[in-house]
Motif scaffolding. Structure first.
Motif, PDB file in Angstrom:
ATOM      1  N   MET A   1       0.844  -1.206   0.000  1.00  0.00           N
ATOM      2  CA  MET A   1       0.000   0.000   0.000  1.00  0.00           C
ATOM      3  C   MET A   1       0.879   1.256   0.000  1.00  0.00           C
ATOM      4  O   MET A   1       1.935   1.278   0.621  1.00  0.00           O
ATOM      5  CB  MET A   1      -0.922  -0.003   1.226  1.00  0.00           C
ATOM      6  N   ILE A   2       0.405   2.274  -0.695  1.00  0.00           N
ATOM      7  CA  ILE A   2       1.134   3.540  -0.784  1.00  0.00           C
ATOM      8  C   ILE A   2       0.490   4.592   0.122  1.00  0.00           C
ATOM      9  O   ILE A   2      -0.738   4.767   0.130  1.00  0.00           O
ATOM     10  CB  ILE A   2       1.170   4.044  -2.239  1.00  0.00           C
ATOM     11  N   GLY A   3       1.321   5.284   0.885  1.00  0.00           N
ATOM     12  CA  GLY A   3       0.856   6.421   1.676  1.00  0.00           C
ATOM     13  C   GLY A   3       0.954   7.675   0.828  1.00  0.00           C
ATOM     14  O   GLY A   3       1.966   7.906   0.158  1.00  0.00           O
ATOM     15  N   VAL A   4      -0.105   8.475   0.836  1.00  0.00           N
ATOM     16  CA  VAL A   4      -0.149   9.671  -0.016  1.00  0.00           C
ATOM     17  C   VAL A   4      -0.120  10.916   0.864  1.00  0.00           C
ATOM     18  O   VAL A   4      -0.988  11.127   1.713  1.00  0.00           O
ATOM     19  CB  VAL A   4      -1.419   9.674  -0.902  1.00  0.00           C
ATOM     20  N   CYS A   5       0.891  11.731   0.636  1.00  0.00           N
ATOM     21  CA  CYS A   5       1.152  12.912   1.454  1.00  0.00           C
ATOM     22  C   CYS A   5       0.853  14.159   0.632  1.00  0.00           C
ATOM     23  O   CYS A   5       1.746  14.742   0.006  1.00  0.00           O
ATOM     24  CB  CYS A   5       2.623  12.853   1.855  1.00  0.00           C
ATOM     25  N   ILE A   6      -0.426  14.561   0.566  1.00  0.00           N
ATOM     26  CA  ILE A   6      -0.836  15.719  -0.234  1.00  0.00           C
ATOM     27  C   ILE A   6      -1.805  16.584   0.573  1.00  0.00           C
ATOM     28  O   ILE A   6      -2.379  16.128   1.562  1.00  0.00           O
ATOM     29  CB  ILE A   6      -1.506  15.311  -1.567  1.00  0.00           C
ATOM     30  N   LYS A   7      -1.999  17.810   0.125  1.00  0.00           N
ATOM     31  CA  LYS A   7      -2.884  18.742   0.825  1.00  0.00           C
ATOM     32  C   LYS A   7      -4.285  18.676   0.207  1.00  0.00           C
ATOM     33  O   LYS A   7      -4.731  19.586  -0.481  1.00  0.00           O
ATOM     34  CB  LYS A   7      -2.304  20.155   0.750  1.00  0.00           C
ATOM     35  N   TYR A   8      -4.977  17.569   0.494  1.00  0.00           N
ATOM     36  CA  TYR A   8      -6.303  17.345  -0.089  1.00  0.00           C
ATOM     37  C   TYR A   8      -7.403  18.129   0.617  1.00  0.00           C
ATOM     38  O   TYR A   8      -8.521  18.238   0.120  1.00  0.00           O
ATOM     39  CB  TYR A   8      -6.641  15.842  -0.026  1.00  0.00           C
ATOM     40  N   PHE A   9      -7.097  18.670   1.779  1.00  0.00           N
ATOM     41  CA  PHE A   9      -8.104  19.297   2.635  1.00  0.00           C
ATOM     42  C   PHE A   9      -8.160  20.817   2.517  1.00  0.00           C
ATOM     43  O   PHE A   9      -9.021  21.462   3.110  1.00  0.00           O
ATOM     44  CB  PHE A   9      -7.809  18.938   4.099  1.00  0.00           C
ATOM     45  N   HIS A  10      -7.263  21.399   1.749  1.00  0.00           N
ATOM     46  CA  HIS A  10      -7.171  22.860   1.653  1.00  0.00           C
ATOM     47  C   HIS A  10      -8.261  23.415   0.742  1.00  0.00           C
ATOM     48  O   HIS A  10      -8.437  22.950  -0.377  1.00  0.00           O
ATOM     49  CB  HIS A  10      -5.795  23.250   1.125  1.00  0.00           C
ATOM     50  N   GLU A  11      -8.991  24.430   1.229  1.00  0.00           N
ATOM     51  CA  GLU A  11     -10.134  24.970   0.477  1.00  0.00           C
ATOM     52  C   GLU A  11      -9.676  25.909  -0.633  1.00  0.00           C
ATOM     53  O   GLU A  11      -9.769  27.131  -0.550  1.00  0.00           O
ATOM     54  CB  GLU A  11     -11.105  25.694   1.414  1.00  0.00           C
ATOM     55  N   ASN A  12      -9.168  25.285  -1.666  1.00  0.00           N
ATOM     56  CA  ASN A  12      -8.734  25.992  -2.867  1.00  0.00           C
ATOM     57  C   ASN A  12      -9.156  25.125  -4.049  1.00  0.00           C
ATOM     58  O   ASN A  12      -8.902  23.918  -4.041  1.00  0.00           O
ATOM     59  CB  ASN A  12      -7.209  26.186  -2.844  1.00  0.00           C
ATOM     60  N   TYR A  13      -9.803  25.708  -5.044  1.00  0.00           N
ATOM     61  CA  TYR A  13     -10.365  24.907  -6.138  1.00  0.00           C
ATOM     62  C   TYR A  13      -9.302  24.107  -6.875  1.00  0.00           C
ATOM     63  O   TYR A  13      -9.440  22.899  -7.078  1.00  0.00           O
ATOM     64  CB  TYR A  13     -11.135  25.805  -7.109  1.00  0.00           C
ATOM     65  N   GLY A  14      -8.230  24.772  -7.278  1.00  0.00           N
ATOM     66  CA  GLY A  14      -7.178  24.077  -8.009  1.00  0.00           C
ATOM     67  C   GLY A  14      -6.497  23.018  -7.170  1.00  0.00           C
ATOM     68  O   GLY A  14      -6.257  21.894  -7.622  1.00  0.00           O
TER      69      GLY A  14
END
Length: 381
Positions: A1-14
Motif C-alpha cells: 500500500m502507498i501512503g499519499v502525502c498531499i494537501k487534499y483538505f485545503h479549500e482551494n479549487y485548483g
C-alpha cells in the motif's frame, strides 16, 4: 500500500481538484493507497526550533493574506456569511472525494511509526515544497524510514529561489528520495543546483486526464442559460477586474465571478453580474467549462482552461520582482505548452484570438508520455 502525502483538505479549487486527480490516477492504475492524516503535537523543543520559520518571507506573505481575510470577515459580516457557504460546499465535496484515509497520526513520533505500514510514500504537487513548510518535515518525507520507497510526484517549490539558510536542509531531504520529478522547469534547476541530480519536469496531476475523461470524473452540468465570461482571481489587483469589465462591455457578455477568494477585496463587491458562493470544486469546473472566455491569475484555472480548450487570459498574480512571487509555475506551463501569448500584456481584446489547440496538444502529448514513463517507473516498478 502507498501512503499519499498531499494537501487534499485545503479549500482551494485548483488544489483540491489536483488532489482529486492524484488519487484518481492511483485508482486508475489499480494502486492501493491511503491519504496520510497528520496532526501536529509539538514538543517544547520543536516549538523553539520552529521559531525561525515565522520569519520566512513566503510564510509571512501567506499569513498576511489569511490575516486580511479574517479582518475582512470582521468588518463585513455578509462576506463572512457567504464564505461559510463556500466552505460548506468544499466540505461536502471533500467528504465525498477523499474517503481512503489513514488513522490520524498525532505527533511526529506517531507519524514516523505510522510510515512503517507503507510499501512506498508519495508527495506532490502544488507547492508542497515551499520554503515556508520545510521545518515541518512532513511533505518532504523526512518522517519516512530509509528502507521505504519515497516518491516525489510533480513536486513544486512554488518559488524561484531557496533561501540561503535552507539550501543544505533542502538538499538533504532531496537526496533521501528514491524518485524525484518536478512540475516547474525552475524546480528541476533548483534540484540540479543543490544536489547535482538531473530530474524530469512532468505534468501537474490534473493533466493525467483529458477533457472526455474529466467529464466522466465530474459530469457536465450547465450552470448558466446565457453566454458569459468566467472571472477567477485569487489576487486583489483592481486593474484586472477593470479589464474584465472592459471585455464584457465590448462583447456584451455577462460576468460570472468568484469573489473574495483568498482575502476580502473591496472591488469585488461590485464585480460580476453573477457571483455564486455555493460553489464546490465540481461546480467550479462546470462554471469554467461553460464560459466563452476565462480570465484568471490561477495556475489551475489556466490548466483547466487548456484541458477544456477555452479562450483564456492569464494575469500575473505576483510582480515578477517580488521575493515571494509564485509566477514560476505559470512560466513553466506557458513555455512548455506554447501558450505564452495568453499572458495579459495590456490588451484584453487579445483573449479573442484563436488558440491553436492542435499545437498545444502536441506539446501536451510529449509531456504526457514523459509523465507516464515516470509514473510507471516510480509507482509500478
Amino acid at each position: 500500500m502507498i501512503g499519499v502525502c498531499i494537501k487534499y483538505f485545503h479549500e482551494n479549487y485548483g488544489g483540491m481538484l489536483q488532489a482529486f486527480a492524484t488519487v484518481k490516477m492511483l485508482e486508475s492504475r489499480g494502486i492501493d493507497y491511503e491519504l496520510i492524516r497528520y496532526k501536529k503535537k509539538l514538543t517544547i523543543t520543536e516549538k523553539i526550533r520552529s521559531v525561525p520559520r515565522l520569519l520566512n518571507g513566503v510564510l509571512l506573505n501567506d499569513k498576511y493574506e489569511a490575516f486580511l481575510k479574517r479582518q475582512g470577515m470582521k468588518k463585513h459580516p455578509e462576506f463572512a456569511k457567504n464564505d461559510a457557504v463556500r466552505m460548506k460546499a468544499f466540505e461536502k465535496f471533500k467528504n465525498k472525494a477523499f474517503t481512503k484515509l489513514s488513522p490520524e497520526f498525532c505527533g511526529y513520533k506517531a507519524l514516523c511509526e505510522g510510515a512503517k505500514r507503507y510499501d512506498a510514500v508519495v508527495t506532490g504537487s502544488d507547492q508542497l515544497w515551499s520554503p515556508a513548510g520545510l521545518p515541518t518535515n512532513f511533505y518532504n518525507l523526512m518522517f519516512v524510514p530509509n528502507e521505504i520507497r519515497k516518491i516525489s510526484y510533480a513536486s513544486s517549490f512554488g518559488v524561484g529561489q531557496i533561501p540561503w539558510y535552507q539550501k543544505k536542509r533542502t538538499a538533504d531531504f532531496l537526496k533521501r528520495l528514491d524518485y524525484i520529478s518536478m512540475r516547474e522547469n525552475r524546480g528541476s534547476e533548483i534540484v540540479k543546483e543543490l544536489t547535482g541530480l538531473d530530474v524530469p519536469v512532468i505534468l501537474d496531476p490534473v493533466f493525467n486526464f483529458n477533457k472526455e475523461q474529466w467529464e466522466k470524473l465530474i459530469p457536465i452540468k450547465k450552470e448558466m442559460d446565457e453566454p458569459y465570461i468566467f472571472a477567477y482571481f485569487l489576487g486583489a489587483n483592481p486593474e484586472y477586474r477593470k479589464q474584465v469589465r472592459k471585455l464584457a462591455k465590448s462583447t456584451g457578455l455577462k460576468i460570472v465571478a468568484l469573489r473574495h477568494m483568498d482575502q476580502y477585496v473591496e472591488d469585488d463587491e461590485s464585480f460580476g453580474d453573477y457571483a455564486p458562493y455555493d460553489v464546490a470544486p465540481d461546480r467550479f469546473l462546470n462554471l469554467l467549462r461553460g464560459a466563452e472566455y476565462v480570465c484568471t491569475d490561477s495556475f489551475h484555472g489556466t490548466c483547466f482552461s487548456i484541458i477544456n480548450e477555452k479562450r483564456f487570459m492569464i494575469f500575473n498574480r505576483y510582480a515578477n520582482t517580488s521575493a515571494t512571487s509564485k509566477n514560476s509555475r505559470i512560466d513553466s506551463l506557458c513555455q512548455n505548452l506554447g501558450v505564452s501569448d495568453r499572458r495579459f500584456s495590456g490588451e484584453i481584446s487579445d483573449i479573442q484570438k484563436t488558440i491553436d489547440y492542435k499545437k498545444v496538444y502536441c506539446n501536451l502529448a510529449k509531456l504526457k508520455q514523459k509523465t507516464d514513463q515516470y509514473i510507471n517507473a516510480a509507482f509500478m516498478g
